[in-house]
Design a protein around this motif. Structure first.
Motif, PDB file in Angstrom:
ATOM      1  N   TRP A   1     -58.348  33.167  46.372  1.00 17.81           N
ATOM      2  CA  TRP A   1     -58.535  31.767  46.753  1.00 17.81           C
ATOM      3  C   TRP A   1     -59.202  30.946  45.650  1.00 17.81           C
ATOM      4  N   PRO A   2     -60.293  31.412  45.020  1.00 19.23           N
ATOM      5  CA  PRO A   2     -60.912  30.587  43.957  1.00 19.23           C
ATOM      6  C   PRO A   2     -59.957  30.307  42.797  1.00 19.23           C
ATOM      7  N   LEU A   3     -59.189  31.321  42.370  1.00 16.93           N
ATOM      8  CA  LEU A   3     -58.247  31.090  41.274  1.00 16.93           C
ATOM      9  C   LEU A   3     -57.138  30.141  41.701  1.00 16.93           C
ATOM     10  N   MET A   4     -56.625  30.313  42.911  1.00 18.51           N
ATOM     11  CA  MET A   4     -55.577  29.427  43.396  1.00 18.51           C
ATOM     12  C   MET A   4     -56.142  28.023  43.619  1.00 18.51           C
ATOM     13  N   GLN A   5     -57.451  27.937  43.923  1.00 17.86           N
ATOM     14  CA  GLN A   5     -58.093  26.635  44.079  1.00 17.86           C
ATOM     15  C   GLN A   5     -58.058  25.875  42.764  1.00 17.86           C
ATOM     16  N   ALA A   6     -58.382  26.572  41.674  1.00 20.60           N
ATOM     17  CA  ALA A   6     -58.341  25.927  40.364  1.00 20.60           C
ATOM     18  C   ALA A   6     -56.921  25.481  40.022  1.00 20.60           C
ATOM     19  N   GLN A   7     -55.954  26.328  40.338  1.00 28.27           N
ATOM     20  CA  GLN A   7     -54.565  25.968  40.067  1.00 28.27           C
ATOM     21  C   GLN A   7     -54.150  24.769  40.904  1.00 28.27           C
ATOM     22  N   GLY A   8     -54.543  24.769  42.177  1.00 26.31           N
ATOM     23  CA  GLY A   8     -54.178  23.665  43.062  1.00 26.31           C
ATOM     24  C   GLY A   8     -54.795  22.345  42.629  1.00 26.31           C
ATOM     25  N   ARG A   9     -56.035  22.382  42.160  1.00 25.63           N
ATOM     26  CA  ARG A   9     -56.681  21.155  41.693  1.00 25.63           C
ATOM     27  C   ARG A   9     -55.963  20.598  40.470  1.00 25.63           C
ATOM     28  N   THR A  10     -55.553  21.502  39.586  1.00 27.18           N
ATOM     29  CA  THR A  10     -54.803  21.055  38.406  1.00 27.18           C
ATOM     30  C   THR A  10     -53.505  20.372  38.835  1.00 27.18           C
ATOM     31  N   THR A  11     -52.818  20.984  39.799  1.00 32.21           N
ATOM     32  CA  THR A  11     -51.556  20.414  40.288  1.00 32.21           C
ATOM     33  C   THR A  11     -51.786  19.057  40.931  1.00 32.21           C
TER      34      THR A  11
ATOM     35  N   GLN B   1     -57.984   9.300  26.879  1.00 34.10           N
ATOM     36  CA  GLN B   1     -58.848   8.480  27.717  1.00 34.10           C
ATOM     37  C   GLN B   1     -58.454   8.607  29.182  1.00 34.10           C
ATOM     38  N   LEU B   2     -57.140   8.685  29.432  1.00 34.54           N
ATOM     39  CA  LEU B   2     -56.642   8.873  30.800  1.00 34.54           C
ATOM     40  C   LEU B   2     -57.150  10.191  31.373  1.00 34.54           C
ATOM     41  N   TYR B   3     -57.097  11.236  30.552  1.00 30.87           N
ATOM     42  CA  TYR B   3     -57.605  12.536  30.996  1.00 30.87           C
ATOM     43  C   TYR B   3     -59.101  12.440  31.331  1.00 30.87           C
ATOM     44  N   ARG B   4     -59.853  11.758  30.477  1.00 33.51           N
ATOM     45  CA  ARG B   4     -61.289  11.646  30.723  1.00 33.51           C
ATOM     46  C   ARG B   4     -61.575  10.851  31.996  1.00 33.51           C
ATOM     47  N   ASP B   5     -60.813   9.780  32.194  1.00 33.92           N
ATOM     48  CA  ASP B   5     -61.028   8.942  33.375  1.00 33.92           C
ATOM     49  C   ASP B   5     -60.774   9.711  34.674  1.00 33.92           C
ATOM     50  N   HIS B   6     -59.828  10.673  34.605  1.00 31.23           N
ATOM     51  CA  HIS B   6     -59.489  11.439  35.805  1.00 31.23           C
ATOM     52  C   HIS B   6     -60.117  12.833  35.799  1.00 31.23           C
ATOM     53  N   ASN B   7     -61.028  13.054  34.856  1.00 26.27           N
ATOM     54  CA  ASN B   7     -61.753  14.335  34.806  1.00 26.27           C
ATOM     55  C   ASN B   7     -60.768  15.515  34.762  1.00 26.27           C
ATOM     56  N   PHE B   8     -59.782  15.392  33.862  1.00 29.13           N
ATOM     57  CA  PHE B   8     -58.737  16.413  33.761  1.00 29.13           C
ATOM     58  C   PHE B   8     -58.819  17.085  32.396  1.00 29.13           C
ATOM     59  N   ASN B   9     -58.822  18.407  32.413  1.00 27.23           N
ATOM     60  CA  ASN B   9     -58.872  19.186  31.174  1.00 27.23           C
ATOM     61  C   ASN B   9     -57.570  19.971  31.031  1.00 27.23           C
ATOM     62  N   PRO B  10     -56.692  19.598  30.079  1.00 29.80           N
ATOM     63  CA  PRO B  10     -55.423  20.330  29.926  1.00 29.80           C
ATOM     64  C   PRO B  10     -55.628  21.817  29.678  1.00 29.80           C
ATOM     65  N   ALA B  11     -56.693  22.206  29.022  1.00 27.66           N
ATOM     66  CA  ALA B  11     -56.936  23.628  28.758  1.00 27.66           C
ATOM     67  C   ALA B  11     -57.173  24.393  30.055  1.00 27.66           C
ATOM     68  N   GLY B  12     -57.588  23.674  31.121  1.00 26.40           N
ATOM     69  CA  GLY B  12     -57.808  24.341  32.403  1.00 26.40           C
ATOM     70  C   GLY B  12     -56.538  24.883  33.019  1.00 26.40           C
ATOM     71  N   CYS B  13     -55.370  24.450  32.548  1.00 25.76           N
ATOM     72  CA  CYS B  13     -54.098  24.955  33.065  1.00 25.76           C
ATOM     73  C   CYS B  13     -53.936  26.448  32.810  1.00 25.76           C
ATOM     74  N   LEU B  14     -54.658  26.949  31.794  1.00 31.39           N
ATOM     75  CA  LEU B  14     -54.536  28.388  31.487  1.00 31.39           C
ATOM     76  C   LEU B  14     -54.981  29.252  32.652  1.00 31.39           C
ATOM     77  N   SER B  15     -55.902  28.730  33.485  1.00 31.99           N
ATOM     78  CA  SER B  15     -56.357  29.507  34.639  1.00 31.99           C
ATOM     79  C   SER B  15     -55.244  29.725  35.650  1.00 31.99           C
ATOM     80  N   ASN B  16     -54.180  28.901  35.596  1.00 37.17           N
ATOM     81  CA  ASN B  16     -53.057  29.065  36.518  1.00 37.17           C
ATOM     82  C   ASN B  16     -52.382  30.405  36.350  1.00 37.17           C
ATOM     83  N   PHE B  17     -52.485  30.986  35.145  1.00 38.28           N
ATOM     84  CA  PHE B  17     -51.756  32.216  34.883  1.00 38.28           C
ATOM     85  C   PHE B  17     -52.553  33.464  35.254  1.00 38.28           C
TER      86      PHE B  17
END
Length: 525
Positions: free
Chosen positions: A330-340, A375-391
């Motif tokens: 669940w925690p790993l899928m939670q991170a993936q779901g938030r990214t999505t 800037q868009l990523y920062r405004d939405h608190n999104f880290n593209p590197a966090g996508c690696l946790s999806n795998f």
């Protein structure tokens, strides 16, 4: 839906449901294949052959108990033998299939040679006697024939729930020692042929060449392990001593020299970890070395066996296993779901940004676009590197899928007569389609065009749901439902966070610039 889209999909559905595909006909509506002995003319020669049919394989014996056709089914429960209204059998699909693997491929297994006993010479054979005991997983036939003054009695016991069979041979009035032949593996032109003496490491030959191994604890012909690979493994039982002569190459062959009454256990089926584990072969030296995913599969199998010891129902085991593993992940899928979820919210803004710069290919414009994107990523608190946790969950999910797909269950569940074969009523296939389209909607609700484009793919995926074992489909449906619930919860949470972030960005005072900034005008529309 437009007519030009509906017609091809309707044609595809009709094609799949009529079995006109490269994997053979779909399971019959109502029940899986009931193991039985069938007497029919298979080879067109004088006399009838004896055919053992089951969910896993169809094995054709001649009157001497020699295997002249050994067909391993790619999808368990697929019916290749049809009974006509007059009581005769239609073997056309079995004989002409381009998908079925015939382990002997024009050769003969279980043939006995030695002295006057010759596989190619005629013999006087009695009609075989057959018995069937399904509760005991036992399908037995006794063959007896006379050749050159020697009488051979061969008892073959198949176990319809797995790929194993017992071959007991007694030669009276013939040579003191005799040979039994095991050719294979069908279409494999260069199988690995190996054997291990009792207490010794295995020896192997591949390609041209022969090898002699004394007092074997097993001998095997194997393709490289995979979901579609096959193996033929011969294992002498207590009281039987066998010496092996191994031949490699396209004419791969195991020739066992036996004496007196012999008892052999023969495995002829998929060279795949879960099947071999359930058959008790993974402990044999050098026979199968599991990779990383295989080791995870073994852990899952043992967990399933532990759960079965508690609930004594394989259907409930699948439900509990799915709930347990989804809870652990669940925690790993939670991170993936938030990214999505964040990507869904950002997607319209990203597309708008890309559209504004699509005609500006110069370096300064591209740098400006990347700056706005960051800037868009920062405004939405999104880290593209966090996508690696999806795998991270993928190894477990892949191993779980492979384990449930290859596990041979021995019971039904709810309306399902057998979890090891596809749902003969197609109810699970419909549920599979519904939950997957539902998941797609949840994942693409901010992008209707993407939903329409990808929804069509699930019509094709429906075919796989029609052919997967019922246990696999139950796992997939339940896991997807849990994923939908989790994603809905995440979507609401992320939308609240995004709304809060938007208000924070709007209220924040403009930051003073310490140097001149070159402004690049966006292209006018």
């Amino acid at each position: 839906m437009k007519l030009r889209t509906l017609l091809p999909l309707t044609a595809l559905g009709a094609l799949l449901l009529t079995g006109c595909s490269n994997t053979g006909p779909l399971p019959t509506f109502g029940n899986p294949i009931k193991p039985e002995w069938i007497r029919a003319d298979f080879d067109g020669k004088l006399g009838e052959e004896l055919i053992a049919t089951s969910n896993l394989q169809d094995v054709v014996f001649n009157q001497r108990g020699e295997v002249i056709g050994w067909y391993i089914k790619q999808n368990a429960g697929t019916p290749y033998i049809k009974k006509r209204a007059d009581g005769s059998y239609d073997l056309t699909a079995l004989q002409n299939s381009k998908v079925l693997v015939n382990m002997v491929a024009g050769r003969t297994a279980f043939a006995v040679e030695g002295g006057d006993l010759k596989a190619a010479a005629p013999a006087q054979a009695q009609a075989p006697r057959t018995t069937l005991d399904l509760p005991a997983n036992r399908q037995e036939a006794v063959f007896r024939y006379t050749q050159g003054g020697a009488t051979v009695t061969k008892t073959v016991i198949l176990h319809p729930r797995n790929f194993k069979m017992d071959v007991k041979t007694d030669v009276q009035g013939g040579p003191e020692s005799y040979a039994m032949l095991f050719p294979g593996l069908g279409k494999a032109d260069n199988p690995r042929v190996q054997a291990a003496s009792v207490g010794s490491a295995p020896a192997a030959v591949q390609g041209s060449g022969t090898l002699e191994v004394k007092n074997v604890q097993y001998a095997a012909l194997q393709e490289n392990p995979s979901q579609v690979a096959h193996a033929l493994i011969v294992r002498p039982q207590a009281g039987t001593t066998a010496d092996a002569s191994l031949t490699g190459g396209a004419q791969g062959l195991i020739r066992l020299t036996l004496r007196g009454e012999s008892n052999l256990e023969v495995y002829g089926g998929k060279n795949e970890l879960v099947h071999l584990y359930q058959s008790g072969y993974t402990s044999l030296p050098g026979l199968f070395q599991p990779n990383f995913f295989g080791k995870i599969s073994l852990l899952i199998v043992r967990l399933m066996e532990t759960l079965y010891g508690l609930v004594h129902n394989w259907g409930l085991v699948i439900v509990l296993l799915t709930l347990l593993l989804r809870g652990v992940m669940w925690p790993l899928m939670q991170a993936q779901g938030r990214t999505t979820a964040r990507m869904q919210i950002m997607q319209p803004k990203i597309k708008e940004l890309q559209d504004r710069y699509k005609d500006r290919k110069d370096m300064e414009s591209q740098r400006a676009m990347q700056a706005e994107m960051q800037q868009l990523y920062r405004d939405h608190n999104f880290n593209p590197a966090g996508c690696l946790s999806n795998f991270l969950p993928f190894p477990v999910l892949i191993a779980l899928w492979s384990t449930v797909r290859n596990f041979e269950f021995d019971s039904g569940f709810l309306w399902l007569p057998d979890l090891a074969v596809p749902d003969p009523f197609y109810i699970l296939a419909l549920l599979y389609l519904i939950v997957n389209v539902g998941q797609l909607y949840v994942m693409t609700r901010k992008n209707p065009d993407m939903f329409r484009q990808q929804a069509m793919i699930y019509i094709i995926f429906l075919y796989f749901a029609l052919t997967f074992p019922a246990g696999v489909t139950i796992y997939t449906i339940l896991s997807t439902l849990i994923g939908i619930v989790q994603q809905l919860l995440i979507n609401r949470q992320v939308e609240r966070e995004t709304a809060s972030l938007a208000q924070t960005v709007q209220k924040a005072p403009a930051r003073p610039s310490t140097k001149a900034v070159k402004t690049i005008e966006a292209p006018k529309k």
